[in-house]
Write a protein that holds these residues in place. Structure first.
Motif, mmCIF file in Angstrom:
data_model
loop_
_atom_site.group_PDB
_atom_site.id
_atom_site.type_symbol
_atom_site.label_atom_id
_atom_site.label_comp_id
_atom_site.label_asym_id
_atom_site.label_seq_id
_atom_site.Cartn_x
_atom_site.Cartn_y
_atom_site.Cartn_z
ATOM 1 N N GLU A 53 2.561 -25.324 7.476
ATOM 2 C CA GLU A 53 2.772 -25.261 8.923
ATOM 3 C C GLU A 53 3.964 -24.372 9.274
ATOM 4 N N SER A 54 5.039 -24.464 8.505
ATOM 5 C CA SER A 54 6.211 -23.629 8.797
ATOM 6 C C SER A 54 5.918 -22.152 8.511
ATOM 7 N N GLU A 55 5.164 -21.862 7.473
ATOM 8 C CA GLU A 55 4.787 -20.471 7.190
ATOM 9 C C GLU A 55 3.898 -19.916 8.304
ATOM 10 N N LEU A 56 2.986 -20.737 8.796
ATOM 11 C CA LEU A 56 2.119 -20.311 9.895
ATOM 12 C C LEU A 56 2.926 -20.066 11.163
ATOM 13 N N ALA A 57 3.839 -20.979 11.476
ATOM 14 C CA ALA A 57 4.661 -20.821 12.677
ATOM 15 C C ALA A 57 5.472 -19.534 12.599
ATOM 16 N N GLU A 58 6.036 -19.260 11.441
ATOM 17 C CA GLU A 58 6.822 -18.038 11.260
ATOM 18 C C GLU A 58 5.938 -16.803 11.397
ATOM 19 N N ALA A 59 4.756 -16.836 10.799
ATOM 20 C CA ALA A 59 3.841 -15.695 10.871
ATOM 21 C C ALA A 59 3.408 -15.433 12.307
ATOM 22 N N LEU A 60 3.161 -16.492 13.067
ATOM 23 C CA LEU A 60 2.692 -16.333 14.442
ATOM 24 C C LEU A 60 3.755 -15.749 15.367
#
Length: 98
Positions: free
Chosen positions: A8-15
């Motif tokens: 979830e944190s990797e996705l949030a950062e990517a977005l």
């Protein structure tokens, strides 16, 4: 072998780097308004070539000048770096065509 799912944190950062994309569960989507039908088709052609090279294929919906891309790594069961990488490439192609 399937690609590892992003946290979830990797996705949030990517977005944060993909402001035109929205996340709905395990899918990233973006709709691009092309200047003409043929420009939209050219965008699809460029994305198709990049997707084939990466062996990672998006769902694509073409509605006259609106092209919607949906990304998910089906064999991994969610979002992976493959989706983020292709989203960035799509953004680049879209910027070149506008």
């Amino acid at each position: 072998m399937s690609a590892p799912l992003l946290t979830e944190s990797e996705l949030a950062e990517a977005l944060t780097g993909l402001p035109e994309w929205t996340r709905d569960g395990d899918v990233l989507t973006r709709t691009i308004q092309a200047t003409s039908f043929l420009t939209g088709i050219e965008l699809v052609r460029e994305v198709a070539a990049a997707a084939e090279a990466a062996n990672h294929h998006p769902d694509i919906d073409i509605r006259w000048r609106k092209v919607t891309f949906a990304l998910s790594t089906h064999d991994s069961g969610g979002l992976t770096a493959l989706d983020v990488d292709l989203a960035r490439q799509i953004d680049g192609f879209a910027a070149e065509l506008s």
